[in-house]
Design a protein around this motif. Structure first.
Motif, PDB file in Angstrom:
ATOM      1  N   ASP A 206      -8.854 -20.899   0.091  1.00  0.00           N
ATOM      2  CA  ASP A 206     -10.186 -20.241   0.063  1.00  0.00           C
ATOM      3  C   ASP A 206      -9.948 -19.259  -1.488  1.00  0.00           C
TER       4      ASP A 206
ATOM      5  N   THR B 145     -10.020 -18.144  -5.329  1.00  0.00           N
ATOM      6  CA  THR B 145     -10.201 -18.759  -6.482  1.00  0.00           C
ATOM      7  C   THR B 145      -8.778 -18.286  -7.449  1.00  0.00           C
TER       8      THR B 145
ATOM      9  N   SER C 173      -4.797 -15.079  -7.404  1.00  0.00           N
ATOM     10  CA  SER C 173      -6.304 -14.883  -7.638  1.00  0.00           C
ATOM     11  C   SER C 173      -6.089 -13.542  -8.654  1.00  0.00           C
TER      12      SER C 173
ATOM     13  N   THR D  58     -11.931  -8.096   1.749  1.00  0.00           N
ATOM     14  CA  THR D  58     -12.525  -9.504   2.087  1.00  0.00           C
ATOM     15  C   THR D  58     -12.256 -10.144   1.091  1.00  0.00           C
ATOM     16  N   LEU D  59     -12.362 -11.557   1.338  1.00  0.00           N
ATOM     17  CA  LEU D  59     -12.354 -12.566   0.631  1.00  0.00           C
ATOM     18  C   LEU D  59     -13.271 -12.594  -0.852  1.00  0.00           C
ATOM     19  N   GLU D  60     -14.564 -12.181  -0.508  1.00  0.00           N
ATOM     20  CA  GLU D  60     -15.208 -11.724  -1.708  1.00  0.00           C
ATOM     21  C   GLU D  60     -14.804 -10.739  -2.598  1.00  0.00           C
ATOM     22  N   THR D  61     -14.162  -9.764  -1.985  1.00  0.00           N
ATOM     23  CA  THR D  61     -13.403  -8.724  -2.955  1.00  0.00           C
ATOM     24  C   THR D  61     -12.226  -9.278  -3.804  1.00  0.00           C
TER      25      THR D  61
ATOM     26  N   ASN E 155     -11.906 -12.303  -4.522  1.00  0.00           N
ATOM     27  CA  ASN E 155     -12.355 -13.374  -5.692  1.00  0.00           C
ATOM     28  C   ASN E 155     -13.218 -12.770  -6.640  1.00  0.00           C
ATOM     29  N   SER E 156     -13.382 -11.482  -6.686  1.00  0.00           N
ATOM     30  CA  SER E 156     -14.533 -10.694  -7.506  1.00  0.00           C
ATOM     31  C   SER E 156     -13.818 -10.294  -8.643  1.00  0.00           C
TER      32      SER E 156
ATOM     33  N   ASP F  22     -12.842   0.791  -2.646  1.00  0.00           N
ATOM     34  CA  ASP F  22     -13.393  -0.469  -2.075  1.00  0.00           C
ATOM     35  C   ASP F  22     -12.502  -0.655  -0.419  1.00  0.00           C
TER      36      ASP F  22
END
Length: 290
Positions: free
Chosen positions: A90, A92, A123, A178-181, A183-184, A236
């Motif tokens: 998951d 990137t 990542s 989070t995964l979103e953080t 990968n951001s 964050d």
């Protein structure tokens, strides 16, 4: 992928410090005095660095502790925050998004890091932690960080050593990573950190040098520059507003007559998260002392 309190603390040493204009003495201060009719405190700004690499700062801290009745530290140094796990599938990887020359540079730098066997899978978030920490003096149980070393010194000479924020309070303020953080933090952020490294050398070592020289203003300015480039910040990962408010209340509401040496992240003595203006508004005379 795991994210631990130690990695958080290393990042916080860099990016909890956005810069704003300051008086000249404030640009070069690690120690402050906050004096009011009820209290006389010394505030010390720490970052997560190895104490024995900065003997003059430690010596000054010990001298000021000798003059204090108690030692207060923001949080328990042994606090265990929750770790975060993600599936590698998951995450990137950032390497493929760099230019060929950037990839070569990235691989060369990280070839001596703890992640040398997994460079292609990192990542951008993980890579940013490694790049920002490169060259920083590592600490260990027998070589503690500067804040912990001073707290231990206080205990060794019979001072009461207490934390301002309880473990449960800190855990409640932690924000899940989070995964979103994760990968951001993309290739553009890593390209920036590589460019910064070419400009100033290994970033962690640079921050150590600036701290040793007590250039807190320069640390703050560079911290602001880094956060503007998409690097994940402690805000964050923890509710910084609640933490700031809690620490202010604990410091200002200490029993009358308390004479404390207070160990705080330097980001709470500089920039928009500084507590100094709030202490002044509550009647304290606050000044940089070294």
């Amino acid at each position: 992928m795991h994210f631990t309190r130690r990695q958080f603390a290393a990042l916080a040493a860099v990016v909890f410090l956005p810069g704003i204009p300051r008086a000249a003495d404030e640009e070069n201060a690690l120690f402050w005095r906050a004096k009011s009719p009820a209290h006389d405190h010394v505030l010390f700004g720490y970052v997560r660095i190895r104490a024995d690499a900065f003997p003059d700062i430690v010596t000054e801290g010990k001298r000021l502790i000798d003059q204090s009745k108690t030692v207060l530290i923001d949080v328990n140094p042994s606090l265990i925050l929750s770790t975060t796990k993600f599936k590698n599938s998951d995450i990137t990887p950032v390497l493929s998004g760099l230019t060929p020359s950037g990839q070569d540079e990235f691989k060369t730098i990280l070839s001596t890091s703890p992640a040398k066997g997994a460079i292609a899978k990192l990542s951008g978030f993980e890579a940013s932690l490694l790049l920002i920490g490169e060259g920083q003096h590592a600490f260990a149980p027998d070589a503690p960080s500067i804040g912990l070393a001073l707290a231990k010194y206080g205990a060794s000479i019979g001072r009461d050593v207490e934390t301002l924020a309880a473990d449960g309070e800190m855990q409640a303020m932690q924000k899940p990573l989070t995964l979103e953080t994760v990968n951001s933090v993309g290739p553009a952020s890593i390209i920036y950190l590589l460019e910064l490294r070419r400009r100033i050398g290994p970033i962690g070592a640079y921050f150590d040098e600036r701290y040793k020289a007590r250039k807190s203003g320069e640390i703050a300015s560079l911290g602001e520059e880094i956060t503007a480039r998409g690097i994940v910040t402690p805000t964050d990962l923890i509710d910084a507003d609640k933490l700031r408010a809690l620490l202010i209340e604990r410091i200002t509401n200490l029993p009358a007559g308390t004479n404390a040496f207070v160990i705080l992240p330097i980001g709470l003595l500089n920039g928009p998260y500084s507590i100094l203006s709030e202490l002044r508004s509550r009647g304290a005379e606050v000044s940089a002392i070294g």
